[in-house]
Design a protein around this motif. Structure first.
Motif, short mmCIF file in Angstrom:
data_model
loop_
_atom_site.label_atom_id
_atom_site.label_comp_id
_atom_site.label_asym_id
_atom_site.label_seq_id
_atom_site.Cartn_x
_atom_site.Cartn_y
_atom_site.Cartn_z
N ALA A 1 51.56 23.04 44.87
CA ALA A 1 51.10 22.23 43.73
C ALA A 1 50.94 23.13 42.51
O ALA A 1 49.95 23.04 41.79
CB ALA A 1 49.80 21.53 44.08
N ILE B 1 52.48 23.19 39.63
CA ILE B 1 52.47 22.49 38.34
C ILE B 1 51.11 21.85 38.10
O ILE B 1 50.47 22.09 37.07
CB ILE B 1 53.59 21.43 38.26
N ARG B 2 50.66 21.06 39.06
CA ARG B 2 49.39 20.36 38.89
C ARG B 2 48.22 21.35 38.77
O ARG B 2 47.36 21.21 37.90
CB ARG B 2 49.13 19.42 40.08
N ASP B 3 48.19 22.37 39.65
CA ASP B 3 47.08 23.32 39.62
C ASP B 3 47.04 24.11 38.31
O ASP B 3 45.98 24.32 37.73
CB ASP B 3 47.18 24.30 40.81
N ARG C 1 48.33 23.16 35.41
CA ARG C 1 47.98 22.20 34.36
C ARG C 1 46.47 21.97 34.32
O ARG C 1 45.85 22.00 33.26
CB ARG C 1 48.73 20.89 34.61
N ILE D 1 48.62 15.23 31.89
CA ILE D 1 50.06 15.06 32.10
C ILE D 1 50.75 14.74 30.77
O ILE D 1 51.90 15.09 30.57
CB ILE D 1 50.38 13.98 33.17
N ILE E 1 56.39 13.74 34.48
CA ILE E 1 55.51 14.81 34.95
C ILE E 1 54.91 14.42 36.30
O ILE E 1 54.86 15.22 37.23
CB ILE E 1 54.39 15.10 33.93
N SER E 2 54.48 13.17 36.42
CA SER E 2 53.93 12.69 37.71
C SER E 2 54.97 12.84 38.81
O SER E 2 54.66 13.25 39.92
CB SER E 2 53.49 11.23 37.59
N GLU F 1 55.33 16.50 39.84
CA GLU F 1 54.22 16.92 40.70
C GLU F 1 54.36 16.34 42.10
O GLU F 1 54.09 17.01 43.09
CB GLU F 1 52.88 16.55 40.05
N ARG F 2 54.81 15.08 42.19
CA ARG F 2 55.05 14.47 43.50
C ARG F 2 56.18 15.19 44.23
O ARG F 2 56.08 15.48 45.42
CB ARG F 2 55.41 12.98 43.33
N GLU G 1 57.16 18.24 43.84
CA GLU G 1 56.72 19.56 44.31
C GLU G 1 55.89 19.41 45.58
O GLU G 1 56.06 20.16 46.54
CB GLU G 1 55.93 20.28 43.23
N ARG G 2 54.98 18.44 45.58
CA ARG G 2 54.14 18.22 46.75
C ARG G 2 54.99 17.86 47.98
O ARG G 2 54.71 18.30 49.10
CB ARG G 2 53.14 17.09 46.46
#
Length: 200
Positions: free
Chosen positions: A3, A5-7, A9, A16, A30-31, A34-35, A37-38
């Motif tokens: 994560a 990108i999310r972390d 950010r 986002i 962006i969502s 992040e999905r 990548e997860r």
């Protein structure tokens, strides 16, 4: 599963929408990144591009937090130490820890060190001291041209406060401090001068 990108950010206090604006894409994109990548389906080039837009890269994001290894305070460890001192009614030491944390922040040179320092701290147990620490870190970050994270945006105190000062100082003394107080602190109702924020 990662994560980055999310972390990254969240550590930078970016929404986002902020990241979408930097990349010239929609918030939905962006969502999806992040999905992806997860779910481990993201393309490496997309991951690198998103991190680069936030001033990071995979090598810095993969590093362990280095500040504790150097025995330097972070916002988190400063807040925890301040909490202990405040529980003992030792406001002088709590204030010294807050000021010392700024000195340690200045030792954060790499992206990983800066991100580690700026991770959101726990409460000190006192909203005034939470606001003081957040304002001090935001004040110093701006001076270093580092974007303060979202958690540093605290509401102004309901009453004007001169930290670690027993009793009620004279109005003349308060007025002198008010005149010299740093604007960012004064806006929050905290009377702190630049010289009060420097390690002796």
């Amino acid at each position: 599963m990662s994560a980055h990108i999310r972390d990254t950010r969240k550590r930078l206090g970016m929404t986002i929408y902020d990241l979408a604006d930097k990349l010239g894409v929609t918030a939905g994109a962006i969502s999806q990144m992040e999905r992806s990548e997860r779910d481990e389906t993201i393309q490496l080039s997309t991951l690198k591009r998103a991190l680069k837009a936030m001033g990071a890269d995979l090598s810095t994001e993969a590093q362990d937090a280095p500040m504790s290894a150097k025995h330097l305070l972070t916002a988190r460890t400063a807040a925890a130490s301040m909490s202990k001192e405040l529980a003992e009614n030792d406001e002088d030491t709590a204030l010294r820890i807050a000021i010392q944390s700024l000195d340690h922040f200045r030792h954060a040179r790499t992206r990983a060190e800066i991100l580690d320092f700026l991770r959101e701290p726990p409460t000190t147990g006192d909203p005034r001291w939470d606001t003081l620490l957040a304002t001090a870190i935001a004040w110093d970050a701006k001076r270093r041209k580092i974007r303060p994270p979202a958690w540093t945006r605290k509401p102004a105190l309901s009453e004007e406060w001169l930290p670690a000062t027993p009793g009620r100082p004279t109005e003349r003394y308060l007025d002198m401090i008010r005149q010299a107080a740093e604007p960012e602190f004064r806006e929050k109702g905290i009377l702190m001068r630049e010289r009060d924020l420097l390690v002796a």
